[in-house]
Enzyme design. Sequence first.
Site, short mmCIF file in Angstrom:
data_model
loop_
_atom_site.label_atom_id
_atom_site.label_comp_id
_atom_site.label_asym_id
_atom_site.label_seq_id
_atom_site.Cartn_x
_atom_site.Cartn_y
_atom_site.Cartn_z
N ARG A 165 41.23 53.62 55.83
CA ARG A 165 42.17 53.59 56.54
C ARG A 165 42.93 54.49 57.39
NH1 ARG A 165 39.55 49.40 56.56
NH2 ARG A 165 40.34 47.46 55.64
N ASP A 169 47.08 46.76 53.99
CA ASP A 169 46.48 47.28 54.95
C ASP A 169 47.50 47.53 56.45
OD1 ASP A 169 44.17 48.17 53.90
OD2 ASP A 169 43.07 46.44 54.81
N ASP A 215 39.54 36.83 63.10
CA ASP A 215 40.82 37.16 63.46
C ASP A 215 40.84 38.03 64.56
OD1 ASP A 215 41.08 36.07 61.05
OD2 ASP A 215 42.23 37.57 60.05
#
Length: 401
Positions: free
Chosen positions: A96, A125, A15
């Site tokens: 995160r 996310d 990605d």
Amino acid sequence: MSVSKVVLAYSGGLDTSAIVPWLKENYDCEVVAFVADVGQGAEELEGVEAKALASGASECHIVDLKEELANEYIWPMLQAESVYEDDYLLGTSVARPVIAKAQVMVARKVGADALAHGCTGKGNDQVRFESCFAALAPDLKVIAPWREWTMRSREELLNYLSERNIPCSASLTKIYSRDANLWHISTEGGELEDTWTPAGVNCWAWTVDPKEAPNEAEVLDIDFEAGVPVALNGEVLSGANLIERLNGVAAAHGVGRVDIVENRLVGMKSRGCYETPAGTVLLAAHQALSHLVLDKVCSQHLKFLGLQFAQLLYDGRWFTPLREAIVAGVQSLNKELTGQVRVELYKGRATVLGSQSPHSLFSEAFATFGADEVYNQKDAAGFIRLYSLPARIKALKNEGK
């Protein structure tokens, strides 16, 4: 809004390899790659800078966040004994905010005017990262390619890179989506998308199958100071080193596996196999210590704060006044959680064998079944009469007396 320089949270996977050239083509901007070392392992980080530059990034910043993750994020979560929906030890969630914070710092350092991430429009996310960005850098534009581009499959992404002669080690044979850090590894996709199908052997990356774990148990002593683990079997270790060491030991005994269906923040349910070996052991140990030291109402309040903390963390609201207030309460309740806990690892289970603390509220003199000199059992009669008074009054009222 025009963009001249964007900092991309880069992993080196399919990605983000595609996002680098896509950003350059669609925003006509410079792309700076940011790689967070949160303990995902040397294998994932190997050659990542070269990959980023080959994809078209102008720079690649690799930032070691392991100790910060352990000390400033994982330990407060452990002190709160936070678990999401009974089973999930928040492994992805807790990493995160530290990643987002470091990404913003890199953006400020290089003078970027935008941030980008590779999260899909279906997951949690995207909310976590962008909520952190909003709190830390509201002036920076946020670009989420998965919500903008028309590509929807691995095949399209691979073709996109191939057309531009950008090397990528990914292939169409990849079955699972995985995310790893110091605290855990998650596995999604493949057979897990059918909730009736058992998780296959390849769904587990770190832990030994409990049925194949050693036939001999292993006993560990864990020392805590104010609710924070500081030593393993008498050896004082840094936060990250203690977690890494304990991960290896517990994983060898098959400890830390959960296969769950959870409620995502965006509304859908998802299934994942999560492995949190060290976290499972440390949570059991911390709970044993808090049960030993805290009185009933304080224990109940810690449970309440832990549930709030779990929801807040899962929902990506770390950089908020509420988190600061919860952590302040949690750390106050952890002030006297100093002591040692003994845990046995065997066939996938972490069982507490004993706990001790200078602040223990357990008193053998009061709790003994033998003769004692400190407790008058006759006192219980008055206590029970007052304790049950509301029920007595109601019963008398129902009898018309």
